[in-house]
Design an enzyme around this catalytic site. Structure first.
Site, PDB file in Angstrom:
ATOM      1  N   LYS A   1       6.563  -5.967   7.578  1.00 26.17           N
ATOM      2  CA  LYS A   1       6.146  -4.791   6.829  1.00 26.17           C
ATOM      3  C   LYS A   1       7.394  -3.975   6.526  1.00 26.17           C
ATOM      4  CE  LYS A   1       2.989  -0.930   6.575  1.00 26.17           C
ATOM      5  NZ  LYS A   1       1.826  -0.268   7.176  1.00 26.17           N
TER       6      LYS A   1
ATOM      7  N   ASP B   1      -7.156   3.908   8.560  1.00 29.05           N
ATOM      8  CA  ASP B   1      -7.501   3.311   7.272  1.00 29.05           C
ATOM      9  C   ASP B   1      -8.276   2.013   7.476  1.00 29.05           C
ATOM     10  OD1 ASP B   1      -7.595   3.199   4.511  1.00 29.05           O
ATOM     11  OD2 ASP B   1      -5.592   2.329   4.306  1.00 29.05           O
TER      12      ASP B   1
ATOM     13  N   GLY C   1       0.835  -1.189   0.000  1.00 29.76           N
ATOM     14  CA  GLY C   1       0.000   0.000   0.000  1.00 29.76           C
ATOM     15  C   GLY C   1       0.869   1.238   0.000  1.00 29.76           C
ATOM     16  N   GLY C   2       0.285   2.339   0.406  1.00 29.07           N
ATOM     17  CA  GLY C   2       0.983   3.613   0.390  1.00 29.07           C
ATOM     18  C   GLY C   2       2.164   3.688   1.337  1.00 29.07           C
ATOM     19  N   MET C   3       2.187   2.829   2.357  1.00 29.81           N
ATOM     20  CA  MET C   3       3.259   2.878   3.346  1.00 29.81           C
ATOM     21  C   MET C   3       4.293   1.770   3.167  1.00 29.81           C
ATOM     22  SD  MET C   3       3.118   5.410   5.452  1.00 29.81           S
ATOM     23  CE  MET C   3       4.006   4.799   6.878  1.00 29.81           C
TER      24      MET C   3
ATOM     25  N   VAL D   1       4.209  -5.722   2.414  1.00 27.62           N
ATOM     26  CA  VAL D   1       4.124  -6.717   3.482  1.00 27.62           C
ATOM     27  C   VAL D   1       4.568  -8.058   2.908  1.00 27.62           C
ATOM     28  CG1 VAL D   1       2.646  -7.889   5.145  1.00 27.62           C
ATOM     29  CG2 VAL D   1       2.248  -5.472   4.614  1.00 27.62           C
TER      30      VAL D   1
END
Length: 161
Positions: free
Chosen positions: A44, A147, A24-26, A29
């Protein structure tokens, strides 16, 4: 990070990456193997959506690293059966992004489950109560999940979130 004898990436001399689970945006994983404890974990890999952040905005990169470490410490204080357990943080220090080592949840996401059809009303109510309890436990120690959506709700093999 280094390469092990098997050719797999080894993080912190201990965690062998096995397969990418999502992203995702961060960051990304990964499913990984803790070589010391011989157990499956989720790693992560914190990576900003803009790969040039560290080079072109070192202050922004430092703020992101500090935020991730702060959130990892806060998450470590949450003790609830419906909240993923964080086991370890791999932090290479300034000018790096941390890796978060967490419990591996293997039942897929709520989004995956809903793609198969709607939940029975009683099952939806149970799941909702458990999610609210998890969010309450997080809020009690100052963690706000920003989120919450079906793709981010992981299910255990017994269908508990």
């Amino acid at each position: 990070m280094n390469d092990g004898e098997s050719g797999r990436r080894i993080i912190d001399g201990r965690f062998a990456l096995e397969a990418r689970l999502g992203g995702g945006g961060m960051g990304l994983v990964w499913r990984a193997r803790d070589l010391v404890l011989d157990r499956a974990v989720a790693l992560k890999e914190v990576r900003p959506s803009d790969p040039g952040l560290a080079e072109f905005d070192p202050d922004g990169a430092a703020m992101l690293r500090a935020r991730v470490l702060r959130e990892a410490r806060a998450l470590a204080r949450v003790d609830h059966p419906n909240v993923v357990t964080i086991h370890h943080v791999v932090d290479g220090g300034e000018h790096t992004y941390p890796w978060l080592v967490m419990e591996l949840v293997t039942g897929g996401s709520l989004q995956d489950r809903l793609a198969k059809g709607p939940l029975a009303p009683a099952a939806a109510a149970r799941l909702g109560r458990e999610l609210l309890a998890a969010l309450r436990a997080a809020h009690d120690v100052g963690v706000q999940h920003r989120d919450v959506k079906p793709a981010n709700v992981l299910l255990r093999p017994d269908h508990r979130p």
